[in-house]
Design a protein around this motif. Structure first.
Motif, PDB file in Angstrom:
ATOM      1  N   TRP A  48       0.587  -1.311  -0.107  1.00 14.38           N
ATOM      2  CA  TRP A  48       0.057  -0.150  -0.559  1.00 14.38           C
ATOM      3  C   TRP A  48       0.722   1.287   0.142  1.00 14.38           C
ATOM      4  N   LYS A  49       1.912   0.858   0.318  1.00  8.71           N
ATOM      5  CA  LYS A  49       3.046   1.993   0.564  1.00  8.71           C
ATOM      6  C   LYS A  49       3.198   2.338  -0.546  1.00  8.71           C
ATOM      7  N   VAL A  50       4.096   1.307  -1.275  1.00  8.60           N
ATOM      8  CA  VAL A  50       4.437   1.901  -2.535  1.00  8.60           C
ATOM      9  C   VAL A  50       3.663   1.954  -4.266  1.00  8.60           C
ATOM     10  N   SER A  51       1.821   1.498  -3.466  1.00 11.98           N
ATOM     11  CA  SER A  51       1.090   2.333  -4.221  1.00 11.98           C
ATOM     12  C   SER A  51       0.600   4.256  -4.278  1.00 11.98           C
ATOM     13  N   ALA A  52       0.756   3.603  -2.687  1.00 13.71           N
ATOM     14  CA  ALA A  52       0.951   5.852  -2.616  1.00 13.71           C
ATOM     15  C   ALA A  52       1.936   6.350  -2.766  1.00 13.71           C
ATOM     16  N   LEU A  53       3.119   6.048  -2.918  1.00 11.11           N
ATOM     17  CA  LEU A  53       4.056   6.911  -3.727  1.00 11.11           C
ATOM     18  C   LEU A  53       4.277   6.638  -5.220  1.00 11.11           C
ATOM     19  N   ALA A  54       4.212   6.025  -6.020  1.00 12.65           N
ATOM     20  CA  ALA A  54       3.468   5.770  -6.717  1.00 12.65           C
ATOM     21  C   ALA A  54       2.324   6.550  -7.607  1.00 12.65           C
ATOM     22  N   GLY A  55       1.647   6.763  -6.901  1.00  9.99           N
ATOM     23  CA  GLY A  55       0.491   7.626  -6.796  1.00  9.99           C
ATOM     24  C   GLY A  55       1.180   8.922  -7.035  1.00  9.99           C
ATOM     25  N   TYR A  56       1.383   9.392  -5.719  1.00  7.99           N
ATOM     26  CA  TYR A  56       2.060  10.660  -5.807  1.00  7.99           C
ATOM     27  C   TYR A  56       3.418  11.510  -7.475  1.00  7.99           C
ATOM     28  N   GLN A  57       3.924  10.214  -6.964  1.00  2.06           N
ATOM     29  CA  GLN A  57       5.268  10.278  -8.472  1.00  2.06           C
ATOM     30  C   GLN A  57       4.518  10.397  -9.661  1.00  2.06           C
ATOM     31  N   GLN A  58       3.445   9.992  -9.946  1.00  2.00           N
ATOM     32  CA  GLN A  58       2.488  10.117 -11.210  1.00  2.00           C
ATOM     33  C   GLN A  58       1.648  11.837 -11.057  1.00  2.00           C
ATOM     34  N   SER A  59       0.962  12.170 -10.094  1.00  3.60           N
ATOM     35  CA  SER A  59       0.414  12.410  -9.814  1.00  3.60           C
ATOM     36  C   SER A  59       1.637  14.127 -10.462  1.00  3.60           C
ATOM     37  N   ALA A  60       2.883  14.103  -9.515  1.00  9.64           N
ATOM     38  CA  ALA A  60       3.632  15.028  -9.509  1.00  9.64           C
ATOM     39  C   ALA A  60       4.009  14.629 -11.021  1.00  9.64           C
ATOM     40  N   GLN A  61       4.317  14.127 -11.903  1.00  8.55           N
ATOM     41  CA  GLN A  61       5.085  13.949 -12.823  1.00  8.55           C
ATOM     42  C   GLN A  61       3.784  14.594 -14.211  1.00  8.55           C
ATOM     43  N   ALA A  62       2.337  14.403 -13.693  1.00 15.16           N
ATOM     44  CA  ALA A  62       1.196  14.870 -14.900  1.00 15.16           C
ATOM     45  C   ALA A  62       1.334  16.591 -14.138  1.00 15.16           C
ATOM     46  N   ARG A  63       1.243  16.932 -12.772  1.00 16.08           N
ATOM     47  CA  ARG A  63       1.459  18.215 -12.862  1.00 16.08           C
ATOM     48  C   ARG A  63       2.786  18.968 -14.166  1.00 16.08           C
ATOM     49  N   LYS A  64       3.372  18.387 -14.100  1.00 19.58           N
ATOM     50  CA  LYS A  64       4.987  18.750 -14.602  1.00 19.58           C
ATOM     51  C   LYS A  64       4.463  18.702 -16.514  1.00 19.58           C
ATOM     52  N   GLU A  65       3.641  17.621 -16.747  1.00 20.38           N
ATOM     53  CA  GLU A  65       3.271  17.970 -18.288  1.00 20.38           C
ATOM     54  C   GLU A  65       2.049  18.408 -18.407  1.00 20.38           C
ATOM     55  N   ALA A  66       1.340  19.021 -17.657  1.00 17.98           N
ATOM     56  CA  ALA A  66       0.351  20.229 -17.659  1.00 17.98           C
ATOM     57  C   ALA A  66       1.298  21.231 -17.711  1.00 17.98           C
ATOM     58  N   GLN A  67       2.212  21.823 -16.573  1.00 15.12           N
ATOM     59  CA  GLN A  67       3.410  22.666 -16.563  1.00 15.12           C
ATOM     60  C   GLN A  67       3.689  22.677 -18.287  1.00 15.12           C
ATOM     61  N   ARG A  68       4.703  21.976 -18.637  1.00 13.69           N
ATOM     62  CA  ARG A  68       4.865  22.151 -19.707  1.00 13.69           C
ATOM     63  C   ARG A  68       3.915  21.801 -20.928  1.00 13.69           C
ATOM     64  N   CYS A  69       2.838  22.199 -20.266  1.00  9.58           N
ATOM     65  CA  CYS A  69       1.356  22.102 -22.086  1.00  9.58           C
ATOM     66  C   CYS A  69       1.749  23.432 -22.249  1.00  9.58           C
ATOM     67  N   ARG A  70       1.241  24.798 -20.938  1.00 11.69           N
ATOM     68  CA  ARG A  70       0.924  25.688 -20.547  1.00 11.69           C
ATOM     69  C   ARG A  70       1.407  26.218 -21.244  1.00 11.69           C
ATOM     70  N   GLN A  71       3.063  26.424 -20.330  1.00 10.79           N
ATOM     71  CA  GLN A  71       4.598  26.674 -21.498  1.00 10.79           C
ATOM     72  C   GLN A  71       4.370  26.957 -22.727  1.00 10.79           C
ATOM     73  N   GLU A  72       4.343  25.796 -23.244  1.00  9.40           N
ATOM     74  CA  GLU A  72       3.906  25.376 -25.094  1.00  9.40           C
ATOM     75  C   GLU A  72       2.884  26.695 -25.517  1.00  9.40           C
ATOM     76  N   ASP A  73       1.496  26.507 -24.449  1.00 11.65           N
ATOM     77  CA  ASP A  73       0.231  27.539 -25.163  1.00 11.65           C
ATOM     78  C   ASP A  73       0.383  28.793 -25.112  1.00 11.65           C
ATOM     79  N   ARG A  74       1.540  29.195 -23.934  1.00 11.78           N
ATOM     80  CA  ARG A  74       2.178  30.401 -24.181  1.00 11.78           C
ATOM     81  C   ARG A  74       2.875  30.921 -25.166  1.00 11.78           C
ATOM     82  N   LYS A  75       3.783  30.236 -25.593  1.00 13.65           N
ATOM     83  CA  LYS A  75       4.449  30.244 -26.237  1.00 13.65           C
ATOM     84  C   LYS A  75       4.251  30.593 -27.871  1.00 13.65           C
ATOM     85  N   LYS A  76       2.603  29.400 -28.009  1.00  8.07           N
ATOM     86  CA  LYS A  76       1.864  29.629 -29.851  1.00  8.07           C
ATOM     87  C   LYS A  76       1.852  30.972 -29.566  1.00  8.07           C
TER      88      LYS A  76
END
Length: 104
Positions: A48-76
């Protein structure tokens, strides 16, 4: 933990996370005692601990990806606004020339 006597694998994510948080600071002996009292196995808690940490890491990666997309959108958007301004300027220039040609 759930008030009913359902199997631990059927517990909600919130209940499992609560167990992970409660047991995080326990040593191996204390964890074993805790697990026995709750009808759990230490391996379940670890999974359960491993699953919780994996979920947190996926969430952090999703936030980074969303931020990268926003930056690309602003540039476009900036690029498109620049093109639009340039085309508006050319259109105004053309309209002015047509007006001048029509008056002569």
């Amino acid at each position: 933990m759930p008030s009913d006597q359902s199997k631990p694998d059927n517990w909600s994510a919130e209940d499992k996370l609560a167990v992970v948080i409660e047991t995080d600071s326990l040593n191996e002996v204390q964890l074993s005692e805790y697990c026995r009292s709750k009808g759990l196995h230490p391996d379940q808690v670890e999974q359960w601990k491993v699953s919780a940490l994996a979920g947190y890491q996926q969430s952090a990666q999703a936030r980074k990806e969303a931020q990268r997309c926003r930056q690309e959108d602003r540039k476009k958007i900036k690029q498109l606004e620049k093109q639009l301004h340039r085309k508006e300027k050319a259109l105004a220039e053309t309209a002015a020339l047509l007006v001048l040609l029509g008056k002569t």
